[in-house]
Design a protein around this motif. Sequence first.
Motif, PDB file in Angstrom:
ATOM      1  N   GLY A 251     134.583  26.099  75.486  1.00 60.66           N
ATOM      2  CA  GLY A 251     133.799  26.519  74.333  1.00 60.66           C
ATOM      3  C   GLY A 251     134.305  25.900  73.055  1.00 60.66           C
TER       4      GLY A 251
ATOM      5  N   ALA B  83     133.788  25.489  69.627  1.00 61.34           N
ATOM      6  CA  ALA B  83     132.934  26.013  68.573  1.00 61.34           C
ATOM      7  C   ALA B  83     132.865  25.035  67.419  1.00 61.34           C
ATOM      8  CB  ALA B  83     133.478  27.348  68.069  1.00 61.34           C
TER       9      ALA B  83
ATOM     10  N   LEU C 293     141.667  18.066  74.382  1.00 62.43           N
ATOM     11  CA  LEU C 293     140.958  18.777  73.314  1.00 62.43           C
ATOM     12  C   LEU C 293     139.882  17.901  72.695  1.00 62.43           C
ATOM     13  CD1 LEU C 293     141.188  21.518  71.771  1.00 62.43           C
ATOM     14  CD2 LEU C 293     142.525  20.311  70.087  1.00 62.43           C
TER      15      LEU C 293
ATOM     16  N   ARG D  13     135.423  32.466  64.154  1.00 62.25           N
ATOM     17  CA  ARG D  13     136.172  31.666  63.199  1.00 62.25           C
ATOM     18  C   ARG D  13     136.543  32.465  61.967  1.00 62.25           C
ATOM     19  NH1 ARG D  13     134.643  25.696  60.828  1.00 62.25           N
ATOM     20  NH2 ARG D  13     136.198  25.739  59.183  1.00 62.25           N
TER      21      ARG D  13
ATOM     22  N   LEU E 280     144.151  28.359  78.961  1.00 65.71           N
ATOM     23  CA  LEU E 280     143.645  29.063  77.777  1.00 65.71           C
ATOM     24  C   LEU E 280     142.200  28.699  77.504  1.00 65.71           C
ATOM     25  CD1 LEU E 280     144.607  30.992  75.578  1.00 65.71           C
ATOM     26  CD2 LEU E 280     145.084  29.045  74.157  1.00 65.71           C
ATOM     27  N   ILE E 281     141.841  27.399  77.651  1.00 68.24           N
ATOM     28  CA  ILE E 281     140.461  27.033  77.310  1.00 68.24           C
ATOM     29  C   ILE E 281     139.561  27.020  78.515  1.00 68.24           C
ATOM     30  CG2 ILE E 281     141.173  25.619  75.345  1.00 68.24           C
ATOM     31  CD1 ILE E 281     140.554  23.173  76.996  1.00 68.24           C
TER      32      ILE E 281
ATOM     33  N   ARG F  69     137.088  28.437  81.045  1.00 71.41           N
ATOM     34  CA  ARG F  69     136.216  29.608  81.113  1.00 71.41           C
ATOM     35  C   ARG F  69     135.582  29.606  82.501  1.00 71.41           C
ATOM     36  NH1 ARG F  69     131.916  29.658  76.618  1.00 71.41           N
ATOM     37  NH2 ARG F  69     133.698  30.219  75.351  1.00 71.41           N
TER      38      ARG F  69
ATOM     39  N   ALA G  89     138.697  28.479  68.891  1.00 64.82           N
ATOM     40  CA  ALA G  89     137.467  27.976  69.515  1.00 64.82           C
ATOM     41  C   ALA G  89     136.919  28.978  70.520  1.00 64.82           C
ATOM     42  CB  ALA G  89     137.730  26.639  70.199  1.00 64.82           C
ATOM     43  N   LYS G  90     137.789  29.798  71.124  1.00 66.56           N
ATOM     44  CA  LYS G  90     137.312  30.775  72.101  1.00 66.56           C
ATOM     45  C   LYS G  90     136.808  32.049  71.445  1.00 66.56           C
ATOM     46  CE  LYS G  90     138.093  30.688  76.142  1.00 66.56           C
ATOM     47  NZ  LYS G  90     137.297  30.241  77.288  1.00 66.56           N
TER      48      LYS G  90
ATOM     49  N   PHE H   8     147.627  25.283  78.044  1.00 66.52           N
ATOM     50  CA  PHE H   8     146.399  24.927  77.329  1.00 66.52           C
ATOM     51  C   PHE H   8     145.194  24.952  78.256  1.00 66.52           C
ATOM     52  CE2 PHE H   8     143.413  21.862  75.571  1.00 66.52           C
ATOM     53  CZ  PHE H   8     143.216  22.437  74.347  1.00 66.52           C
TER      54      PHE H   8
ATOM     55  N   ALA I 146     151.968  17.816  74.392  1.00 70.32           N
ATOM     56  CA  ALA I 146     151.018  17.862  73.280  1.00 70.32           C
ATOM     57  C   ALA I 146     150.110  16.639  73.286  1.00 70.32           C
ATOM     58  CB  ALA I 146     151.777  17.959  71.961  1.00 70.32           C
TER      59      ALA I 146
ATOM     60  N   LEU J  38     147.794  23.393  68.394  1.00 74.73           N
ATOM     61  CA  LEU J  38     146.775  23.129  69.407  1.00 74.73           C
ATOM     62  C   LEU J  38     146.378  24.417  70.120  1.00 74.73           C
ATOM     63  CD1 LEU J  38     148.153  19.803  70.818  1.00 74.73           C
ATOM     64  CD2 LEU J  38     145.977  20.134  69.695  1.00 74.73           C
ATOM     65  N   LEU J  39     147.364  25.260  70.458  1.00 72.93           N
ATOM     66  CA  LEU J  39     147.048  26.504  71.154  1.00 72.93           C
ATOM     67  C   LEU J  39     146.232  27.432  70.261  1.00 72.93           C
ATOM     68  CD1 LEU J  39     150.337  27.273  73.099  1.00 72.93           C
ATOM     69  CD2 LEU J  39     148.206  26.404  73.995  1.00 72.93           C
TER      70      LEU J  39
ATOM     71  N   VAL K 161     147.452  17.401  75.769  1.00 60.89           N
ATOM     72  CA  VAL K 161     146.591  18.451  75.247  1.00 60.89           C
ATOM     73  C   VAL K 161     145.632  17.885  74.212  1.00 60.89           C
ATOM     74  CG1 VAL K 161     146.615  20.535  73.845  1.00 60.89           C
ATOM     75  CG2 VAL K 161     148.127  20.352  75.780  1.00 60.89           C
TER      76      VAL K 161
ATOM     77  N   VAL L 189     144.263  26.475  67.741  1.00 63.76           N
ATOM     78  CA  VAL L 189     142.910  25.912  67.610  1.00 63.76           C
ATOM     79  C   VAL L 189     142.081  26.272  68.833  1.00 63.76           C
ATOM     80  CG1 VAL L 189     141.646  23.744  67.672  1.00 63.76           C
ATOM     81  CG2 VAL L 189     143.434  24.051  66.021  1.00 63.76           C
ATOM     82  N   ALA L 190     142.688  26.212  70.025  1.00 67.04           N
ATOM     83  CA  ALA L 190     141.970  26.602  71.238  1.00 67.04           C
ATOM     84  C   ALA L 190     141.593  28.076  71.189  1.00 67.04           C
ATOM     85  CB  ALA L 190     142.834  26.314  72.464  1.00 67.04           C
ATOM     86  N   ALA L 191     142.498  28.908  70.675  1.00 66.69           N
ATOM     87  CA  ALA L 191     142.207  30.339  70.586  1.00 66.69           C
ATOM     88  C   ALA L 191     141.075  30.606  69.607  1.00 66.69           C
ATOM     89  CB  ALA L 191     143.467  31.106  70.176  1.00 66.69           C
TER      90      ALA L 191
ATOM     91  N   GLY M 278     152.898  20.811  66.474  1.00 66.22           N
ATOM     92  CA  GLY M 278     152.079  20.251  67.554  1.00 66.22           C
ATOM     93  C   GLY M 278     151.497  21.294  68.471  1.00 66.22           C
ATOM     94  N   VAL M 279     152.353  21.890  69.300  1.00 67.37           N
ATOM     95  CA  VAL M 279     151.856  22.730  70.393  1.00 67.37           C
ATOM     96  C   VAL M 279     151.243  24.017  69.868  1.00 67.37           C
ATOM     97  CG1 VAL M 279     152.549  23.959  72.458  1.00 67.37           C
ATOM     98  CG2 VAL M 279     153.529  21.750  71.966  1.00 67.37           C
TER      99      VAL M 279
END
Lengths: 79, 148
Positions: free
Chosen positions: B145, B147, B51, A77, B136-137, B139, A73-74, B133, B44, A66-67, B47, A69-71, A62-63
């Motif tokens: 972002g 993508a 997301l 790819r 982290l996202i 900005r 996305a930033k 989270f 989660a 998600l973290l 999150v 996927v966020a990384a 889970g966590v």
Amino acid sequence: MTSAMAYLLLIFLVVCAIAVARTRDLLAAVIIFAAYSLIMAILWQLLAAPDVAVTEAAVGAGVTTLLLVAAVAKTRRQE
Amino acid sequence: MDNLIVRYISRIFLPFVQLYGLYVILHGHLSPGGGFSGGAILGAGMVLYALSFNLPEGEKNFSPDASTILESGGTLLYAGIGLFSLLLGANFLANKAAGYPLGTPGNLFSSGAIPVITLGVGMKVASTVITFFYRLIAREGGQNGAAD
């Protein structure tokens, strides 16, 4: 516990671990890593450790996914 | 991630995920799991919501102020229970020696202070995961972002 099932899961675990390291697409690597965590959680349950299995399923599948996927996305790819 | 299907499914899923997280936390002294696992499930779930929608929508649902209160509250609950059993004349975090009512084993309201401590840990872990989270996202001065 059926040992054939356990061996099948272990083989799939090794395949997942190698595939994570060899994939160039980072988002695909994250998804494969989630599958690895899920198999690991089932194996913990088969090894009679339900507490670790719950934690592995919640944190690993889970966590962490998600973290990561966020990384992805930033950043980029492709590796 | 502007996807209607993802938004709709996550909106349907979210109550069940949070209910399961609360179940794992509140049954921490009876069944597998406990404060850490249940808190991670709760976090989660939030999150997943942030997301599939976007960050401002997630922050509308669970603001950083609420996260701060929940995080400090979890720690204070844990330390407060420990200090309270010190006040009752036993060791720090003592359970039976401090004279908490133990109840019948197997019931939901049993084992003294353990469910309260587990609740504190769950609050702390859930808000920590959400804060990780969000930071982290986030900005500076812009949309998250997402993508492709």
